[in-house]
Design a protein around this motif. Structure first.
Motif, PDB file in Angstrom:
ATOM      1  N   SER A  30     -15.813   4.649  16.640  1.00 14.06           N
ATOM      2  CA  SER A  30     -15.137   3.314  15.436  1.00 14.06           C
ATOM      3  C   SER A  30     -13.428   3.258  16.610  1.00 14.06           C
ATOM      4  N   VAL A  31     -13.143   4.943  17.425  1.00 16.43           N
ATOM      5  CA  VAL A  31     -11.333   5.302  17.858  1.00 16.43           C
ATOM      6  C   VAL A  31     -11.755   3.749  19.410  1.00 16.43           C
ATOM      7  N   ALA A  32     -12.423   4.509  19.933  1.00 14.19           N
ATOM      8  CA  ALA A  32     -13.561   3.535  20.562  1.00 14.19           C
ATOM      9  C   ALA A  32     -13.111   1.938  21.249  1.00 14.19           C
ATOM     10  N   GLU A  33     -14.140   1.940  19.883  1.00 12.83           N
ATOM     11  CA  GLU A  33     -13.882   0.409  19.916  1.00 12.83           C
ATOM     12  C   GLU A  33     -12.348   0.022  19.831  1.00 12.83           C
ATOM     13  N   THR A  34     -11.574   0.862  18.953  1.00 13.40           N
ATOM     14  CA  THR A  34     -10.030   0.114  18.584  1.00 13.40           C
ATOM     15  C   THR A  34      -9.147   0.265  19.678  1.00 13.40           C
ATOM     16  N   ALA A  35      -9.957   1.256  20.910  1.00 13.42           N
ATOM     17  CA  ALA A  35      -9.275   1.197  21.985  1.00 13.42           C
ATOM     18  C   ALA A  35      -9.485   0.231  22.947  1.00 13.42           C
TER      19      ALA A  35
END
Length: 113
Positions: A30-35
């Protein structure tokens, strides 16, 4: 001699049994997609306009295309970029004279004092 315990492996196994490992993977994804999304937004906001878009600005309406290209090649790609340049700096560029600077100021370009 006793076998040495691999603490890292034991911790990983314990987290797997508790179901924390899968949750961590989901959180990282999830964090990777947001980044990725934020990075793309930042890239789009700093996108340099083309020479044609720069030449079409109303502030450069009475300026010859070769002079607009000179300004573009020097790093002036928007009206806000003129605020970093003094009149003397602009006069130092090839082909830019007092008449060109006067036309720019008449069209609403503000230069650094």
């Amino acid at each position: 001699m006793a076998k040495k315990k691999n603490r890292k492996k034991a911790l990983k196994l314990q987290m797997k049994r508790q179901g924390l490992l899968s949750k961590a993977k989901q959180a990282v994804a999830s964090v990777a997609e947001t980044a990725k999304t934020v990075t793309q937004d930042v890239k789009d906001s700093f996108k340099k306009p083309s020479l044609e878009e720069f030449s079409a600005l109303p502030e450069l309406a009475d300026i010859r295309s070769n002079l607009a290209e000179t300004l573009y090649n020097e790093g002036i790609v928007s009206v806000q970029d003129f605020a970093d340049w003094t009149e003397k700096d602009l006069l130092g560029l090839k082909g830019i004279g007092p008449a060109t600077v006067k036309k720019l100021q008449e069209n609403g370009v503000s230069l650094k004092a």
